[in-house]
Design a protein around this motif. Structure first.
Motif, PDB file in Angstrom:
ATOM      1  N   ALA A   1     -16.143  -4.585 -67.929  1.00 11.89           N
ATOM      2  CA  ALA A   1     -16.095  -5.177 -66.586  1.00 11.89           C
ATOM      3  C   ALA A   1     -17.403  -5.904 -66.279  1.00 11.89           C
ATOM      4  O   ALA A   1     -17.389  -6.997 -65.685  1.00 11.89           O
ATOM      5  CB  ALA A   1     -15.821  -4.101 -65.548  1.00 11.89           C
ATOM      6  N   ILE A   2     -18.520  -5.332 -66.666  1.00 15.76           N
ATOM      7  CA  ILE A   2     -19.810  -6.005 -66.471  1.00 15.76           C
ATOM      8  C   ILE A   2     -19.844  -7.299 -67.280  1.00 15.76           C
ATOM      9  O   ILE A   2     -20.254  -8.350 -66.775  1.00 15.76           O
ATOM     10  CB  ILE A   2     -20.980  -5.081 -66.858  1.00 15.76           C
ATOM     11  N   LEU A   3     -19.388  -7.230 -68.517  1.00 14.02           N
ATOM     12  CA  LEU A   3     -19.367  -8.419 -69.373  1.00 14.02           C
ATOM     13  C   LEU A   3     -18.450  -9.494 -68.792  1.00 14.02           C
ATOM     14  O   LEU A   3     -18.805 -10.677 -68.781  1.00 14.02           O
ATOM     15  CB  LEU A   3     -18.936  -8.053 -70.789  1.00 14.02           C
ATOM     16  N   VAL A   4     -17.290  -9.107 -68.290  1.00 10.04           N
ATOM     17  CA  VAL A   4     -16.379 -10.075 -67.671  1.00 10.04           C
ATOM     18  C   VAL A   4     -17.041 -10.733 -66.470  1.00 10.04           C
ATOM     19  O   VAL A   4     -16.933 -11.948 -66.268  1.00 10.04           O
ATOM     20  CB  VAL A   4     -15.040  -9.404 -67.289  1.00 10.04           C
ATOM     21  N   GLY A   5     -17.749  -9.967 -65.664  1.00  2.00           N
ATOM     22  CA  GLY A   5     -18.468 -10.539 -64.529  1.00  2.00           C
ATOM     23  C   GLY A   5     -19.517 -11.546 -64.976  1.00  2.00           C
ATOM     24  O   GLY A   5     -19.648 -12.630 -64.376  1.00  2.00           O
ATOM     25  N   MET A   6     -20.253 -11.213 -66.019  1.00  2.00           N
ATOM     26  CA  MET A   6     -21.247 -12.146 -66.540  1.00  2.00           C
ATOM     27  C   MET A   6     -20.580 -13.413 -67.073  1.00  2.00           C
ATOM     28  O   MET A   6     -21.057 -14.532 -66.827  1.00  2.00           O
ATOM     29  CB  MET A   6     -22.082 -11.473 -67.636  1.00  2.00           C
ATOM     30  N   LEU A   7     -19.479 -13.248 -67.793  1.00  2.00           N
ATOM     31  CA  LEU A   7     -18.770 -14.404 -68.338  1.00  2.00           C
ATOM     32  C   LEU A   7     -18.184 -15.277 -67.232  1.00  2.00           C
ATOM     33  O   LEU A   7     -18.213 -16.509 -67.329  1.00  2.00           O
ATOM     34  CB  LEU A   7     -17.672 -13.953 -69.296  1.00  2.00           C
ATOM     35  N   LEU A   8     -17.644 -14.655 -66.180  1.00  2.00           N
ATOM     36  CA  LEU A   8     -17.112 -15.432 -65.059  1.00  2.00           C
ATOM     37  C   LEU A   8     -18.204 -16.230 -64.363  1.00  2.00           C
ATOM     38  O   LEU A   8     -17.995 -17.390 -63.985  1.00  2.00           O
ATOM     39  CB  LEU A   8     -16.406 -14.514 -64.058  1.00  2.00           C
ATOM     40  N   SER A   9     -19.359 -15.624 -64.199  1.00  2.00           N
ATOM     41  CA  SER A   9     -20.473 -16.331 -63.582  1.00  2.00           C
ATOM     42  C   SER A   9     -20.926 -17.493 -64.467  1.00  2.00           C
ATOM     43  O   SER A   9     -21.190 -18.597 -63.981  1.00  2.00           O
ATOM     44  CB  SER A   9     -21.626 -15.368 -63.328  1.00  2.00           C
ATOM     45  N   HIS A  10     -20.986 -17.251 -65.767  1.00  2.00           N
ATOM     46  CA  HIS A  10     -21.341 -18.322 -66.713  1.00  2.00           C
ATOM     47  C   HIS A  10     -20.313 -19.445 -66.643  1.00  2.00           C
ATOM     48  O   HIS A  10     -20.666 -20.631 -66.615  1.00  2.00           O
ATOM     49  CB  HIS A  10     -21.430 -17.758 -68.132  1.00  2.00           C
ATOM     50  N   LEU A  11     -19.042 -19.102 -66.601  1.00  2.00           N
ATOM     51  CA  LEU A  11     -17.973 -20.090 -66.527  1.00  2.00           C
ATOM     52  C   LEU A  11     -18.073 -20.907 -65.238  1.00  2.00           C
ATOM     53  O   LEU A  11     -17.878 -22.128 -65.249  1.00  2.00           O
ATOM     54  CB  LEU A  11     -16.616 -19.392 -66.627  1.00  2.00           C
ATOM     55  N   TYR A  12     -18.382 -20.243 -64.134  1.00  2.00           N
ATOM     56  CA  TYR A  12     -18.554 -20.951 -62.866  1.00  2.00           C
ATOM     57  C   TYR A  12     -19.620 -22.041 -62.994  1.00  2.00           C
ATOM     58  O   TYR A  12     -19.426 -23.178 -62.576  1.00  2.00           O
ATOM     59  CB  TYR A  12     -18.923 -19.976 -61.743  1.00  2.00           C
ATOM     60  N   TRP A  13     -20.772 -21.677 -63.557  1.00  2.00           N
ATOM     61  CA  TRP A  13     -21.855 -22.653 -63.672  1.00  2.00           C
ATOM     62  C   TRP A  13     -21.536 -23.737 -64.677  1.00  2.00           C
ATOM     63  O   TRP A  13     -21.939 -24.898 -64.498  1.00  2.00           O
ATOM     64  CB  TRP A  13     -23.173 -21.946 -63.992  1.00  2.00           C
ATOM     65  N   ALA A  14     -20.810 -23.403 -65.736  1.00  2.00           N
ATOM     66  CA  ALA A  14     -20.416 -24.427 -66.708  1.00  2.00           C
ATOM     67  C   ALA A  14     -19.464 -25.436 -66.077  1.00  2.00           C
ATOM     68  O   ALA A  14     -19.618 -26.653 -66.248  1.00  2.00           O
ATOM     69  CB  ALA A  14     -19.766 -23.767 -67.923  1.00  2.00           C
ATOM     70  N   VAL A  15     -18.481 -24.940 -65.333  1.00  2.00           N
ATOM     71  CA  VAL A  15     -17.521 -25.840 -64.675  1.00  2.00           C
ATOM     72  C   VAL A  15     -18.216 -26.678 -63.607  1.00  2.00           C
ATOM     73  O   VAL A  15     -17.962 -27.880 -63.481  1.00  2.00           O
ATOM     74  CB  VAL A  15     -16.337 -25.039 -64.088  1.00  2.00           C
ATOM     75  N   SER A  16     -19.108 -26.058 -62.857  1.00  2.00           N
ATOM     76  CA  SER A  16     -19.804 -26.824 -61.819  1.00  2.00           C
ATOM     77  C   SER A  16     -20.697 -27.893 -62.448  1.00  2.00           C
ATOM     78  O   SER A  16     -20.844 -28.990 -61.886  1.00  2.00           O
ATOM     79  CB  SER A  16     -20.604 -25.908 -60.897  1.00  2.00           C
TER      80      SER A  16
END
Length: 148
Positions: free
Chosen positions: A77-92
């Motif tokens: 779950a921690i890793l998924v949160g980190m990946l989601l945050s990374h994905l947010y910044w990549a898309v932005s």
């Protein structure tokens, strides 16, 4: 998952942003010479990656200890949160116009932005890998503690 988002935002986005904003004197690059500019950049990147690596590692360990959970599900779950945050910044980075720029300003084409996102120069690898290696080390340490 929220812990992973917070860890990524605080230590990768904010801390890396502060560290990237520190001005490096021109003499530093002059000392390395034009032939070894990439080495000079690699040392700077490594110096800014170490605190991120250590803080991500320590924060994942602290979250797991404070919530008394070392399960693989919790770590995932921690890793998924980190990946989601990374994905947010990549898309932005790919999709949105930077603040303050008018729509008439021409950005790099999408192909160039994709290359900047996925094909990083060798000297920036410490900064790119630091949060993921920090998470990996904390996961390994938690598993070692469970086995021991």
């Amino acid at each position: 998952m929220l812990a992973g988002i917070a860890i990524y935002q605080l230590f990768v986005v904010v801390l890396n942003g502060y560290l990237a904003a520190i001005a490096v004197p021109r003499q530093y690059f002059m000392w390395f010479g034009r032939q070894r500019q990439e080495l000079a950049l690699a040392i700077i990147q490594l110096a800014s990656a170490v605190p991120v690596f250590l803080l991500v590692t320590g924060c994942v360990l602290a979250v797991c200890r404070s919530l008394r959970s070392r399960s693989m599900t919790f770590l995932a779950a921690i890793l998924v949160g980190m990946l989601l945050s990374h994905l947010y910044w990549a898309v932005s980075f790919l999709a949105f116009l930077p603040a303050g720029l008018s729509p008439e300003v021409e950005l790099y084409p999408m192909s160039v932005r994709l290359q900047q996102l996925f094909v990083v120069p060798w000297w920036s690898l410490p900064t790119v890998l630091a949060p993921w290696l920090g998470f990996g080390l904390s996961s390994w340490l938690l598993r070692q503690r469970d086995e021991g």
